[in-house]
Motif scaffolding. Structure first.
Motif, PDB file in Angstrom:
ATOM      1  N   MET A 116      50.786  11.533  29.419  1.00 44.62           N
ATOM      2  CA  MET A 116      50.132  10.494  28.651  1.00 44.62           C
ATOM      3  C   MET A 116      50.630   9.112  29.059  1.00 44.62           C
ATOM      4  SD  MET A 116      47.849  10.267  26.444  1.00 44.62           S
ATOM      5  CE  MET A 116      47.201   9.479  25.060  1.00 44.62           C
ATOM      6  N   SER A 117      51.881   9.011  29.438  1.00 45.38           N
ATOM      7  CA  SER A 117      52.442   7.735  29.853  1.00 45.38           C
ATOM      8  C   SER A 117      51.718   7.192  31.078  1.00 45.38           C
ATOM      9  CB  SER A 117      53.933   7.897  30.143  1.00 45.38           C
ATOM     10  OG  SER A 117      54.432   6.723  30.696  1.00 45.38           O
ATOM     11  N   ARG A 118      51.352   8.073  32.004  1.00 42.95           N
ATOM     12  CA  ARG A 118      50.636   7.650  33.214  1.00 42.95           C
ATOM     13  C   ARG A 118      49.274   7.040  32.861  1.00 42.95           C
ATOM     14  NH1 ARG A 118      50.957  12.416  37.520  1.00 42.95           N
ATOM     15  NH2 ARG A 118      52.186  11.220  39.007  1.00 42.95           N
ATOM     16  N   VAL A 119      48.604   7.658  31.885  1.00 45.03           N
ATOM     17  CA  VAL A 119      47.298   7.158  31.464  1.00 45.03           C
ATOM     18  C   VAL A 119      47.450   5.759  30.854  1.00 45.03           C
ATOM     19  CG1 VAL A 119      45.384   7.507  29.857  1.00 45.03           C
ATOM     20  CG2 VAL A 119      46.315   9.444  31.120  1.00 45.03           C
ATOM     21  N   ASN A 120      48.449   5.581  29.993  1.00 45.06           N
ATOM     22  CA  ASN A 120      48.677   4.273  29.378  1.00 45.06           C
ATOM     23  C   ASN A 120      49.012   3.227  30.431  1.00 45.06           C
ATOM     24  OD1 ASN A 120      48.196   5.223  26.832  1.00 45.06           O
ATOM     25  ND2 ASN A 120      50.336   5.591  26.355  1.00 45.06           N
ATOM     26  N   ASP A 121      49.850   3.590  31.412  1.00 44.39           N
ATOM     27  CA  ASP A 121      50.197   2.653  32.481  1.00 44.39           C
ATOM     28  C   ASP A 121      48.962   2.275  33.290  1.00 44.39           C
ATOM     29  OD1 ASP A 121      53.469   4.105  33.247  1.00 44.39           O
ATOM     30  OD2 ASP A 121      52.827   2.705  31.684  1.00 44.39           O
ATOM     31  N   LEU A 122      48.122   3.257  33.591  1.00 44.03           N
ATOM     32  CA  LEU A 122      46.904   2.995  34.347  1.00 44.03           C
ATOM     33  C   LEU A 122      45.974   2.066  33.565  1.00 44.03           C
ATOM     34  CD1 LEU A 122      45.087   3.482  36.772  1.00 44.03           C
ATOM     35  CD2 LEU A 122      44.199   5.508  35.622  1.00 44.03           C
ATOM     36  N   CYS A 123      45.822   2.327  32.267  1.00 41.84           N
ATOM     37  CA  CYS A 123      44.966   1.470  31.440  1.00 41.84           C
ATOM     38  C   CYS A 123      45.494   0.050  31.400  1.00 41.84           C
ATOM     39  CB  CYS A 123      44.869   2.015  30.020  1.00 41.84           C
ATOM     40  SG  CYS A 123      43.875   3.510  29.913  1.00 41.84           S
ATOM     41  N   ARG A 124      46.799  -0.104  31.257  1.00 38.78           N
ATOM     42  CA  ARG A 124      47.380  -1.446  31.226  1.00 38.78           C
ATOM     43  C   ARG A 124      47.193  -2.166  32.550  1.00 38.78           C
ATOM     44  NH1 ARG A 124      52.954  -0.193  28.517  1.00 38.78           N
ATOM     45  NH2 ARG A 124      52.009   1.763  28.704  1.00 38.78           N
ATOM     46  N   SER A 125      47.428  -1.479  33.664  1.00 39.73           N
ATOM     47  CA  SER A 125      47.287  -2.143  34.967  1.00 39.73           C
ATOM     48  C   SER A 125      45.823  -2.463  35.253  1.00 39.73           C
ATOM     49  CB  SER A 125      47.875  -1.284  36.089  1.00 39.73           C
ATOM     50  OG  SER A 125      47.096  -0.139  36.310  1.00 39.73           O
ATOM     51  N   THR A 126      44.910  -1.607  34.826  1.00 44.05           N
ATOM     52  CA  THR A 126      43.489  -1.868  35.018  1.00 44.05           C
ATOM     53  C   THR A 126      43.055  -3.066  34.194  1.00 44.05           C
ATOM     54  OG1 THR A 126      43.089   0.470  35.411  1.00 44.05           O
ATOM     55  CG2 THR A 126      41.187  -0.862  34.858  1.00 44.05           C
ATOM     56  N   ALA A 127      43.498  -3.146  32.951  1.00 48.93           N
ATOM     57  CA  ALA A 127      43.141  -4.287  32.093  1.00 48.93           C
ATOM     58  C   ALA A 127      43.669  -5.582  32.690  1.00 48.93           C
ATOM     59  CB  ALA A 127      43.696  -4.079  30.692  1.00 48.93           C
ATOM     60  N   THR A 128      44.888  -5.545  33.206  1.00 50.55           N
ATOM     61  CA  THR A 128      45.464  -6.737  33.829  1.00 50.55           C
ATOM     62  C   THR A 128      44.663  -7.134  35.049  1.00 50.55           C
ATOM     63  OG1 THR A 128      47.651  -6.108  33.050  1.00 50.55           O
ATOM     64  CG2 THR A 128      47.552  -7.704  34.830  1.00 50.55           C
ATOM     65  N   SER A 129      44.246  -6.180  35.858  1.00 53.30           N
ATOM     66  CA  SER A 129      43.464  -6.479  37.053  1.00 53.30           C
ATOM     67  C   SER A 129      42.146  -7.143  36.689  1.00 53.30           C
ATOM     68  CB  SER A 129      43.177  -5.195  37.846  1.00 53.30           C
ATOM     69  OG  SER A 129      44.377  -4.638  38.310  1.00 53.30           O
ATOM     70  N   PHE A 130      41.471  -6.619  35.665  1.00 56.30           N
ATOM     71  CA  PHE A 130      40.215  -7.227  35.260  1.00 56.30           C
ATOM     72  C   PHE A 130      40.444  -8.633  34.730  1.00 56.30           C
ATOM     73  CE2 PHE A 130      37.250  -4.171  36.232  1.00 56.30           C
ATOM     74  CZ  PHE A 130      37.627  -2.915  35.791  1.00 56.30           C
ATOM     75  N   ARG A 131      41.505  -8.824  33.972  1.00 55.93           N
ATOM     76  CA  ARG A 131      41.794 -10.136  33.415  1.00 55.93           C
ATOM     77  C   ARG A 131      42.077 -11.134  34.529  1.00 55.93           C
ATOM     78  NH1 ARG A 131      46.995 -11.768  30.216  1.00 55.93           N
ATOM     79  NH2 ARG A 131      46.505 -13.937  29.958  1.00 55.93           N
ATOM     80  N   ILE A 132      42.877 -10.764  35.473  1.00 54.30           N
ATOM     81  CA  ILE A 132      43.184 -11.654  36.591  1.00 54.30           C
ATOM     82  C   ILE A 132      41.920 -11.941  37.380  1.00 54.30           C
ATOM     83  CG2 ILE A 132      44.382 -11.820  38.802  1.00 54.30           C
ATOM     84  CD1 ILE A 132      46.681 -10.249  37.475  1.00 54.30           C
ATOM     85  N   HIS A 133      41.124 -10.903  37.640  1.00 44.52           N
ATOM     86  CA  HIS A 133      39.899 -11.077  38.415  1.00 44.52           C
ATOM     87  C   HIS A 133      38.932 -12.023  37.707  1.00 44.52           C
ATOM     88  CE1 HIS A 133      36.582 -10.260  41.056  1.00 44.52           C
ATOM     89  NE2 HIS A 133      35.842  -9.942  40.012  1.00 44.52           N
ATOM     90  N   SER A 134      38.774 -11.869  36.390  1.00 44.08           N
ATOM     91  CA  SER A 134      37.797 -12.683  35.680  1.00 44.08           C
ATOM     92  C   SER A 134      38.213 -14.147  35.587  1.00 44.08           C
ATOM     93  CB  SER A 134      37.551 -12.119  34.279  1.00 44.08           C
ATOM     94  OG  SER A 134      38.713 -12.242  33.496  1.00 44.08           O
ATOM     95  N   GLU A 135      39.484 -14.437  35.768  1.00 45.37           N
ATOM     96  CA  GLU A 135      39.940 -15.813  35.671  1.00 45.37           C
ATOM     97  C   GLU A 135      39.884 -16.554  37.006  1.00 45.37           C
ATOM     98  OE1 GLU A 135      42.866 -15.196  31.873  1.00 45.37           O
ATOM     99  OE2 GLU A 135      43.724 -15.836  33.746  1.00 45.37           O
ATOM    100  N   MET A 136      39.369 -15.925  38.054  1.00 47.15           N
ATOM    101  CA  MET A 136      39.270 -16.593  39.346  1.00 47.15           C
ATOM    102  C   MET A 136      38.124 -17.596  39.389  1.00 47.15           C
ATOM    103  SD  MET A 136      40.017 -13.695  42.103  1.00 47.15           S
ATOM    104  CE  MET A 136      41.540 -12.821  42.184  1.00 47.15           C
ATOM    105  N   ILE A 137      37.117 -17.380  38.575  1.00 44.07           N
ATOM    106  CA  ILE A 137      35.990 -18.305  38.493  1.00 44.07           C
ATOM    107  C   ILE A 137      36.201 -19.186  37.263  1.00 44.07           C
ATOM    108  CG2 ILE A 137      33.497 -18.547  38.197  1.00 44.07           C
ATOM    109  CD1 ILE A 137      34.257 -17.309  40.864  1.00 44.07           C
ATOM    110  N   ARG A 138      36.197 -20.491  37.477  1.00 47.23           N
ATOM    111  CA  ARG A 138      36.391 -21.434  36.379  1.00 47.23           C
ATOM    112  C   ARG A 138      35.149 -22.301  36.221  1.00 47.23           C
ATOM    113  NH1 ARG A 138      42.119 -21.886  35.333  1.00 47.23           N
ATOM    114  NH2 ARG A 138      42.733 -19.729  35.623  1.00 47.23           N
ATOM    115  N   PHE A 139      34.824 -22.624  34.984  1.00 48.18           N
ATOM    116  CA  PHE A 139      33.711 -23.514  34.705  1.00 48.18           C
ATOM    117  C   PHE A 139      34.209 -24.947  34.675  1.00 48.18           C
ATOM    118  CE2 PHE A 139      32.263 -19.498  32.919  1.00 48.18           C
ATOM    119  CZ  PHE A 139      31.018 -19.410  33.514  1.00 48.18           C
ATOM    120  N   ARG A 140      33.467 -25.841  35.267  1.00 45.63           N
ATOM    121  CA  ARG A 140      33.799 -27.256  35.304  1.00 45.63           C
ATOM    122  C   ARG A 140      32.969 -28.027  34.276  1.00 45.63           C
ATOM    123  NH1 ARG A 140      32.446 -30.033  39.214  1.00 45.63           N
ATOM    124  NH2 ARG A 140      34.184 -31.484  39.056  1.00 45.63           N
TER     125      ARG A 140
END
Length: 93
Positions: free
Chosen positions: A1-25
């Motif tokens: 279960m720990s592996r699943v939680n780690d994967l979910c956390r790393s995936t959420a972080t990846s999406f968050r970082i990815h979505s912040e690459m585009i900024r509105f001016r």
């Protein structure tokens, strides 16, 4: 279960970082328009003139990573008489 939680956390972080690459001016475009027209321009005025809900504009201006569709980008480009590249910028991490 720990592996699943780690994967979910790393995936959420990846999406968050990815979505912040585009900024509105949005704030810059409002300031530029206000300067050119020599008057103050409010978010309410932009909302009414563009047809984009004020809450959406506020999120775009204040919440990095806000996701909007091309219809919103189109309306704002029409209002500011600009190209999508003037409204959006890519920020390299």
């Amino acid at each position: 279960m720990s592996r699943v939680n780690d994967l979910c956390r790393s995936t959420a972080t990846s999406f968050r970082i990815h979505s912040e690459m585009i900024r509105f001016r949005l704030a810059e475009l409002i300031a530029d328009k206000a300067f050119m027209e020599r008057r103050s321009i409010s978010m309410t005025e932009v909302a009414e003139g563009s047809g984009v809900h004020r809450a959406t504009l506020s999120k775009m201006a204040n919440q990095p990573g806000t996701n909007v569709g091309t219809e919103i980008v189109d309306k704002l480009c029409r209002y500011f008489r600009c190209q999508p590249g003037d409204l959006l910028s890519y920020v390299d991490d």
